[in-house]
Design an enzyme around this catalytic site. Structure first.
Site, PDB file in Angstrom:
ATOM      1  N   CYS A 116       5.557   2.789  -3.678  1.00  0.00           N
ATOM      2  CA  CYS A 116       4.207   3.290  -3.984  1.00  0.00           C
ATOM      3  C   CYS A 116       4.198   4.622  -4.729  1.00  0.00           C
ATOM      4  CB  CYS A 116       3.386   3.408  -2.708  1.00  0.00           C
ATOM      5  SG  CYS A 116       3.092   1.812  -1.937  1.00  0.00           S
ATOM      6  N   HIS A 256      -2.675   8.323  -3.748  1.00  0.00           N
ATOM      7  CA  HIS A 256      -2.296   6.917  -3.605  1.00  0.00           C
ATOM      8  C   HIS A 256      -3.218   6.282  -2.563  1.00  0.00           C
ATOM      9  CE1 HIS A 256      -0.116   3.301  -2.908  1.00  0.00           C
ATOM     10  NE2 HIS A 256       0.354   3.670  -1.739  1.00  0.00           N
ATOM     11  N   ASN A 286      -4.214  -1.671  -1.258  1.00  0.00           N
ATOM     12  CA  ASN A 286      -3.031  -0.959  -1.757  1.00  0.00           C
ATOM     13  C   ASN A 286      -2.351  -1.821  -2.832  1.00  0.00           C
ATOM     14  OD1 ASN A 286      -0.611   0.311  -2.212  1.00  0.00           O
ATOM     15  ND2 ASN A 286      -0.084   0.559  -0.048  1.00  0.00           N
TER      16      ASN A 286
HETATM   17  C1  LIG Z   1      -0.865  -0.783   9.121  1.00  0.00           C
HETATM   18  C2  LIG Z   1      -1.874   0.072   9.842  1.00  0.00           C
HETATM   19  C3  LIG Z   1      -3.250  -0.047   9.210  1.00  0.00           C
HETATM   20  C4  LIG Z   1      -1.982  -0.402  11.283  1.00  0.00           C
HETATM   21  O1  LIG Z   1      -2.866   0.442  11.991  1.00  0.00           O
HETATM   22  P1  LIG Z   1      -2.418   1.049  13.394  1.00  0.00           P
HETATM   23  O2  LIG Z   1      -3.559   1.825  13.851  1.00  0.00           O
HETATM   24  O3  LIG Z   1      -1.125   1.799  13.192  1.00  0.00           O
HETATM   25  O4  LIG Z   1      -2.216  -0.244  14.238  1.00  0.00           O
HETATM   26  P2  LIG Z   1      -0.963  -0.690  15.112  1.00  0.00           P
HETATM   27  O5  LIG Z   1       0.108  -1.227  14.223  1.00  0.00           O
HETATM   28  O6  LIG Z   1      -0.604   0.413  16.054  1.00  0.00           O
HETATM   29  O7  LIG Z   1      -1.599  -1.870  15.912  1.00  0.00           O
HETATM   30  C5  LIG Z   1      -2.621  -1.615  16.891  1.00  0.00           C
HETATM   31  C6  LIG Z   1      -3.057  -2.960  17.439  1.00  0.00           C
HETATM   32  O8  LIG Z   1      -3.785  -3.672  16.442  1.00  0.00           O
HETATM   33  C7  LIG Z   1      -3.214  -4.946  16.250  1.00  0.00           C
HETATM   34  N1  LIG Z   1      -3.359  -5.347  14.852  1.00  0.00           N
HETATM   35  C8  LIG Z   1      -2.480  -5.178  13.839  1.00  0.00           C
HETATM   36  N2  LIG Z   1      -3.009  -5.664  12.703  1.00  0.00           N
HETATM   37  C9  LIG Z   1      -4.230  -6.135  13.011  1.00  0.00           C
HETATM   38  C10 LIG Z   1      -5.237  -6.746  12.260  1.00  0.00           C
HETATM   39  N3  LIG Z   1      -5.124  -6.979  10.936  1.00  0.00           N
HETATM   40  N4  LIG Z   1      -6.371  -7.098  12.888  1.00  0.00           N
HETATM   41  C11 LIG Z   1      -6.537  -6.875  14.185  1.00  0.00           C
HETATM   42  N5  LIG Z   1      -5.607  -6.312  14.977  1.00  0.00           N
HETATM   43  C12 LIG Z   1      -4.462  -5.928  14.376  1.00  0.00           C
HETATM   44  C13 LIG Z   1      -1.764  -4.796  16.666  1.00  0.00           C
HETATM   45  O9  LIG Z   1      -1.212  -6.035  17.015  1.00  0.00           O
HETATM   46  C14 LIG Z   1      -1.899  -3.868  17.832  1.00  0.00           C
HETATM   47  O10 LIG Z   1      -2.298  -4.621  18.942  1.00  0.00           O
HETATM   48  P3  LIG Z   1      -1.756  -4.260  20.429  1.00  0.00           P
HETATM   49  O11 LIG Z   1      -2.244  -2.874  20.698  1.00  0.00           O
HETATM   50  O12 LIG Z   1      -2.396  -5.314  21.268  1.00  0.00           O
HETATM   51  O13 LIG Z   1      -0.275  -4.369  20.326  1.00  0.00           O
HETATM   52  C15 LIG Z   1      -1.433   1.559   9.835  1.00  0.00           C
HETATM   53  O14 LIG Z   1      -0.312   1.736  10.669  1.00  0.00           O
HETATM   54  C16 LIG Z   1      -1.098   2.059   8.472  1.00  0.00           C
HETATM   55  O15 LIG Z   1      -1.930   2.141   7.603  1.00  0.00           O
HETATM   56  N6  LIG Z   1       0.168   2.463   8.254  1.00  0.00           N
HETATM   57  C17 LIG Z   1       0.612   2.995   7.013  1.00  0.00           C
HETATM   58  C18 LIG Z   1       0.680   1.897   6.025  1.00  0.00           C
HETATM   59  C19 LIG Z   1       0.964   2.389   4.661  1.00  0.00           C
HETATM   60  O16 LIG Z   1       0.421   3.333   4.224  1.00  0.00           O
HETATM   61  N7  LIG Z   1       1.862   1.644   4.005  1.00  0.00           N
HETATM   62  C20 LIG Z   1       2.156   1.781   2.665  1.00  0.00           C
HETATM   63  C21 LIG Z   1       2.850   3.034   2.402  1.00  0.00           C
HETATM   64  S1  LIG Z   1       2.750   3.254   0.747  1.00  0.00           S
END
Ligand SMILES: CC(C)(COP(=O)(O)OP(=O)(O)OC[C@H]1O[C@@H](n2cnc3c(N)ncnc32)[C@H](O)[C@@H]1OP(=O)(O)O)[C@@H](O)C(=O)NCCC(=O)NCCS
Length: 329
Positions: A116, A256, A286
């Site tokens: 990214c 970004h 993204n």
């Molecule tokens: C991916 C992202 C949105 C997930 O959000 P989060 O708040 O960290 O969520 P978690 O991974 O901790 O998951 C929390 C819960 O939601 C659930 N969950 C994950 N994806 C889900 C979805 N699409 N819909 C509903 N629930 C979801 C998980 O299973 C978890 O459930 P649990 O508590 O029962 O285990 C976040 O971590 C993020 O944006 N990370 C950075 C990503 C990024 O920038 N990547 C590119 C870099 S360039």
């Protein structure tokens, strides 16, 4: 003689027509619009449909419109840097494929892979060819067909990514505008948290890797979030500080578009107010290398000559960086 800077003299973008909404994702995986919106800020993303189409096909319309806008022919381009994580093929470079498609007969080119952060790495690299006097017209493209490496059975990643592409032309500027400074970083210890498991030389494609769905982006979201939220904000603040800039000096912050919460953290760390932060994540998700040039394209009409822009990114690798530039037109 005043120093030659590499300035952006034209920008254009392209997103495919198909809109994948949060509502449609609800029918594909166990998720819902409310969860996606509050955790990421994304409402919809674009998907390139059609057999045999790759990232270069996203770039062709963006580049052709850019050249028309600038009033130059493809044969005037000296160098094409194609920043992408989803090249058309492992080899040859997508830059070569694109050059052939648009008729850039006199350009050489290469692909740049920094996930990214790729577009910022590409801008910083391309600017060196202008500043040194080696080249007069360098095309820097950031684009990805993320749908080609997205696992639509994994709700944690498929909600994030979309397809899109943007391109800028770099030309010499002796008025003090253009790319003024950049800070770029990488840390390979971040590999476990964000990568594609198979398809490279370590784990070439086999029936097993395909069956195990290993040819998709794999992410440990929380770990990536923690790194991204601090690194992107810190590096943007660092480039401002190093150039004696305070929030009031900044016309636009161009982050970004990975997650609205990461964007907000970067804005807050730099002190730049919300009205000056460019955000279109709700429409495109993204698009990896595409996010920043797509933002520049959509906000082009609002930019004024001499505006101070801070670009900031974070990506797999890990990679991150920030660029300070003065808009040139
Ligand atoms: C991916 C992202 C949105 C997930 O959000 P989060 O708040 O960290 O969520 P978690 O991974 O901790 O998951 C929390 C819960 O939601 C659930 N969950 C994950 N994806 C889900 C979805 N699409 N819909 C509903 N629930 C979801 C998980 O299973 C978890 O459930 P649990 O508590 O029962 O285990 C976040 O971590 C993020 O944006 N990370 C950075 C990503 C990024 O920038 N990547 C590119 C870099 S360039």
């Amino acid at each position: 003689m005043s120093k030659i800077h590499a300035a952006i003299t034209a920008v254009h973008g392209y997103v495919p027509d198909y809109i994948l909404t949060n509502q449609e994702l609800e029918t594909m995986v166990d998720t819902n619009d409310e969860w996606i919106t509050t955790r990421t800020g994304i409402k919809e993303r674009r998907i390139l449909k059609g057999e045999g189409l790759g990232t270069s096909d996203l770039a062709v319309p963006a580049v052709e419109a850019l050249l028309k806008k600038r009033g130059i022919g493809a044969d005037e381009l000296d160098l094409i840097i194609f920043c992408t994580t989803t090249p058309d093929r492992v080899f040859p470079a997508t830059a070569n494929i694109l050059a052939d498609k648009i008729g850039a007969k006199n350009a050489w080119g290469y692909d740049l892979q920094a996930a990214c952060s790729g577009f910022l790495f590409g801008l910083a690299t391309g600017s060196q060819f202008i500043e040194s006097g080696k080249h007069k017209k360098v095309l820097v493209i950031g684009g990805d067909k993320m749908s080609s490496i997205t696992n639509y059975e994994d709700r944690a990643t498929c909600i994030i990514f979309g397809d899109g592409c943007g391109a800028v032309l770099l030309e010499p500027n002796d008025e003090g505008n253009g790319i003024i400074d950049s800070i770029l970083r990488s840390d390979g210890s971040g590999v476990p948290y964000l990568h594609q498991k198979a398809g490279g030389s370590v784990r070439p494609a086999t029936h097993e890797t395909v069956d195990a769905r290993e040819h998709f982006a794999y992410q440990e979201g929380q770990a990536v979030f923690k790194f991204a939220v601090t690194k992107m904000a810190d590096v943007a603040a660092e480039v401002m500080e190093r150039n004696g800039l305070v929030a009031e000096d900044i016309a636009w912050l161009v982050p970004h578009q990975a997650n609205k919460r990461i964007i907000d953290a970067t804005a807050s760390r730099t002190g730049v107010t919300a009205d000056k932060v460019i955000i279109n994540i709700e429409k495109y998700g993204n698009t990896t290398n595409g996010t920043i040039p797509l933002c520049l394209w959509e906000w082009e009409d609002k930019f004024k000559k001499g505006d101070n822009l801070i670009l900031a990114a974070f990506g797999g690798g890990f990679t991150w960086g920030s660029i300070y530039l003065k808009w040139a037109y």
